[in-house]
Design an enzyme around this catalytic site. Structure first.
Site, mmCIF file in Angstrom:
data_model
loop_
_atom_site.group_PDB
_atom_site.id
_atom_site.type_symbol
_atom_site.label_atom_id
_atom_site.label_comp_id
_atom_site.label_asym_id
_atom_site.label_seq_id
_atom_site.Cartn_x
_atom_site.Cartn_y
_atom_site.Cartn_z
ATOM 1 N N VAL A 44 0.821 -1.118 -0.035
ATOM 2 C CA VAL A 44 0.042 0.009 -0.059
ATOM 3 C C VAL A 44 0.851 1.209 -0.086
ATOM 4 O O VAL A 44 0.386 2.308 0.496
ATOM 5 C CB VAL A 44 -1.007 -0.027 1.383
ATOM 6 C CG1 VAL A 44 -1.938 -1.142 1.053
ATOM 7 C CG2 VAL A 44 -0.345 -0.196 2.525
ATOM 8 N N ARG A 70 4.350 2.414 -2.527
ATOM 9 C CA ARG A 70 4.445 2.815 -4.074
ATOM 10 C C ARG A 70 4.812 1.422 -4.714
ATOM 11 O O ARG A 70 5.426 0.647 -4.439
ATOM 12 C CB ARG A 70 5.321 3.901 -3.842
ATOM 13 C CG ARG A 70 5.116 5.247 -3.635
ATOM 14 C CD ARG A 70 4.293 5.878 -4.304
ATOM 15 N NE ARG A 70 3.844 7.156 -4.174
ATOM 16 C CZ ARG A 70 2.836 7.588 -3.285
ATOM 17 N NH1 ARG A 70 1.881 6.448 -2.855
ATOM 18 N NH2 ARG A 70 2.425 8.722 -2.803
ATOM 19 N N ASP A 114 -2.309 -2.706 -3.579
ATOM 20 C CA ASP A 114 -3.129 -1.401 -3.966
ATOM 21 C C ASP A 114 -2.275 -0.551 -4.942
ATOM 22 O O ASP A 114 -2.893 0.430 -5.722
ATOM 23 C CB ASP A 114 -3.251 -0.556 -2.685
ATOM 24 C CG ASP A 114 -4.104 0.630 -3.122
ATOM 25 O OD1 ASP A 114 -5.038 0.733 -3.401
ATOM 26 O OD2 ASP A 114 -3.388 1.824 -2.620
ATOM 27 N N GLU A 128 1.892 1.511 -13.566
ATOM 28 C CA GLU A 128 0.447 2.060 -12.996
ATOM 29 C C GLU A 128 0.162 3.298 -13.728
ATOM 30 O O GLU A 128 0.977 4.186 -14.073
ATOM 31 C CB GLU A 128 0.783 2.488 -11.526
ATOM 32 C CG GLU A 128 -0.500 2.676 -10.829
ATOM 33 C CD GLU A 128 -0.360 3.329 -9.602
ATOM 34 O OE1 GLU A 128 -0.709 4.181 -8.876
ATOM 35 O OE2 GLU A 128 0.177 2.353 -8.461
ATOM 36 N N HIS A 148 -5.029 1.611 -6.883
ATOM 37 C CA HIS A 148 -4.463 2.712 -5.820
ATOM 38 C C HIS A 148 -5.504 3.535 -5.583
ATOM 39 O O HIS A 148 -5.719 4.826 -5.605
ATOM 40 C CB HIS A 148 -3.379 3.742 -6.796
ATOM 41 C CG HIS A 148 -2.661 4.390 -6.099
ATOM 42 N ND1 HIS A 148 -1.590 5.162 -6.806
ATOM 43 C CD2 HIS A 148 -2.609 4.991 -4.881
ATOM 44 C CE1 HIS A 148 -0.905 5.938 -5.892
ATOM 45 N NE2 HIS A 148 -1.417 5.677 -4.687
ATOM 46 N N VAL A 149 -6.404 3.033 -4.575
ATOM 47 C CA VAL A 149 -7.570 3.820 -3.840
ATOM 48 C C VAL A 149 -7.448 3.962 -2.541
ATOM 49 O O VAL A 149 -8.031 4.404 -1.728
ATOM 50 C CB VAL A 149 -8.911 3.364 -4.265
ATOM 51 C CG1 VAL A 149 -9.004 3.515 -5.710
ATOM 52 C CG2 VAL A 149 -8.939 1.641 -4.038
#
Length: 316
Positions: free
Chosen positions: A227, A229, A252, A257, A276-277
């Site tokens: 969670v 990078r 995540d 990305e 990525h939330v």
């Protein structure tokens, strides 16, 4: 007069009155140049999520009285090359702790209790039990990057009766009593963990931190949760371990990305991917508006910016 720009009318409404010596205007530098009548007045510029880059910061650089740029994320490496000279960059440290910790707990429980498998059975209309899925309770977790978000994660894992330790640059006992190991000890700690949670920022010393050697040191069937990078994890090395069935992952963030169509991570076995939330706090929520009000108060009293990161020194 302190003039604060925010990226939408909704944020302005949520922020409300900021005092008789301050005012709020709506301007999103990701979308347009500053309003000509406000360009020389803007003191604090608040940015929206997932915005940045040379063009945006170039627009900020045209505001001669700008003192503080308030970004919406805790991570700030994306902004460092572009901050205008003499302007302070502030991150949103503390705003996202709870949301990231919630998502981390969700990912841990979903993976441990095999929720994706049950959801797939539901879609197919098939009653398929898994009576061997391990509980989260009584497991051991290592949180790599034990700062404020790491501590929030640790608190929620302990509520599920998980034994939690941390890793940071230097060894210490954290304020919450957690034993935090030095980063140099990381590889020796991994074989003893059921869950490894990565919440570090991306920097030179964390680039591909989770590499083949890191993953090889993890015990069989251990769960990696990222969670932090995406670039902290070597995607090829992770895919090799997932393909072998030896490890599980819940991500995540990814590298690359956004994750493109057809990327093997989408279909990797025992891997949960969310886009990525985890830490995207709505800018109308009180944790963010409280930060902006604190930023105004600091400016009012001539104090350093809240969550000060760095002062711009080079042309944008």
């Amino acid at each position: 007069m302190i003039t604060v720009s925010v990226p939408s009318p909704e944020v302005a409404d949520a922020l409300g009155d900021v005092g008789p010596d301050a005012r709020v205007i709506v301007w999103d530098p990701a979308v347009s140049d500053p309003p000509e009548e406000e360009r020389e007045r803007i003191t604090i510029a608040c940015l929206a999520h997932f915005t940045g880059g040379r063009r945006l910061y170039g627009r900020l650089a045209t505001c001669p009285d700008l003192k503080v740029i308030q970004i919406a994320s805790a991570g700030y490496e994306h902004a460092l090359p572009f901050v205008p000279p003499g302007v302070s960059l502030a991150n949103a440290r503390g705003v996202h702790d709870t949301r990231v910790a919630e998502m981390t707990l969700l990912l841990a429980l979903a993976s441990q209790r095999r929720l994706p498998r049950f959801l797939d059975s539901q879609r197919r209309g098939v009653w398929e039990q898994d009576l061997e899925a391990p509980s989260l309770a009584d497991s051991r977790a290592l949180v790599v990057g034990y700062g404020s978000i790491g501590a929030a994660i640790g608190a929620r894992l302990r509520a599920c009766e998980v034994e939690v330790e941390g890793v940071a640059r230097t060894a210490r006992i954290a304020a919450d009593g957690t034993l935090v190991h030095a980063a140099d000890d990381l590889l020796s700690l991994l074989p003893h963990q059921d869950l490894v949670v990565v919440v570090t920022p991306h920097a030179e010393d964390t680039d591909r931190l989770v590499d083949a050697a890191f993953l090889a040191a993890m015990r069989d069937d251990a769960l990696l949760i990222n969670v932090g990078r995406g670039k902290v994890v070597d995607t090829d090395a992770l895919l090799a371990e997932l393909g072998s069935g030896r490890l599980r992952a819940a991500l995540d963030v990814t590298d690359p990305e956004p994750l493109p169509d057809g990327h093997p991570l989408w279909s990797a076995p025992n891997c949960i991917v969310v886009p990525h939330v985890a830490g995207v706090e709505r800018l109308t929520n009180r944790r963010y508006t409280d930060l902006v009000r604190a930023q105004v108060e600091a400016r009012r009293h001539g104090d350093d910016p809240v969550n000060f990161v760095m002062m711009g020194a080079f042309p944008a």
